[in-house]
Design an enzyme around this catalytic site. Sequence first.
Site, short mmCIF file in Angstrom:
data_model
loop_
_atom_site.label_atom_id
_atom_site.label_comp_id
_atom_site.label_asym_id
_atom_site.label_seq_id
_atom_site.Cartn_x
_atom_site.Cartn_y
_atom_site.Cartn_z
N GLY A 1 0.79 -1.23 0.00
CA GLY A 1 0.00 0.00 0.00
C GLY A 1 0.82 1.27 0.00
N GLN A 2 2.13 1.16 -0.17
CA GLN A 2 2.98 2.36 -0.22
C GLN A 2 2.70 3.10 -1.52
OE1 GLN A 2 7.18 1.53 -0.39
NE2 GLN A 2 7.73 3.54 0.41
N VAL B 1 3.81 6.44 -2.13
CA VAL B 1 4.93 7.33 -2.43
C VAL B 1 6.20 6.52 -2.24
CG1 VAL B 1 6.11 9.46 -1.74
CG2 VAL B 1 3.61 9.32 -1.62
N HIS C 1 8.11 6.45 5.04
CA HIS C 1 7.57 7.43 5.98
C HIS C 1 6.63 6.73 6.96
CE1 HIS C 1 4.73 7.26 2.60
NE2 HIS C 1 3.79 7.58 3.46
N HIS D 1 3.25 7.05 9.42
CA HIS D 1 2.01 7.78 9.71
C HIS D 1 1.76 7.69 11.21
CE1 HIS D 1 0.21 8.10 5.59
NE2 HIS D 1 1.09 7.14 5.36
#
Length: 112
Positions: free
Chosen positions: A65-66, A68, A72, A74
Amino acid sequence: MDLNPLNPGHVLVVPREPAERLTSLKSETASHLFAVAQMVLRAIERSDLQCEGANIFLSDGEIAGQEVPHIHLHIVPRFDSDGMKLSFGKPFRKESRDELNRLAAKISAALK
């Protein structure tokens, strides 16, 4: 801040070191990423934002589901009436202790 927050106070923690996957980050950077997440969550909890708990997640790779191609975290503040539910889309598997031990041995061997 996330441009499309799930809840007020939804923050992204992004390392300056470019890396597509968690395993591509230097260990020091990965450690710092989680230390910063802890500091940010503490600040959210001390603020006047609703925060009875939090989800902290990282999608590692497109199949996970990455969206970008830069690692990072969340940080999503959670509260009782936020209407959010986490789902993995399928029930958890039941594995025998023997199978779990076999899989753990594979992972353990790859750590060496």
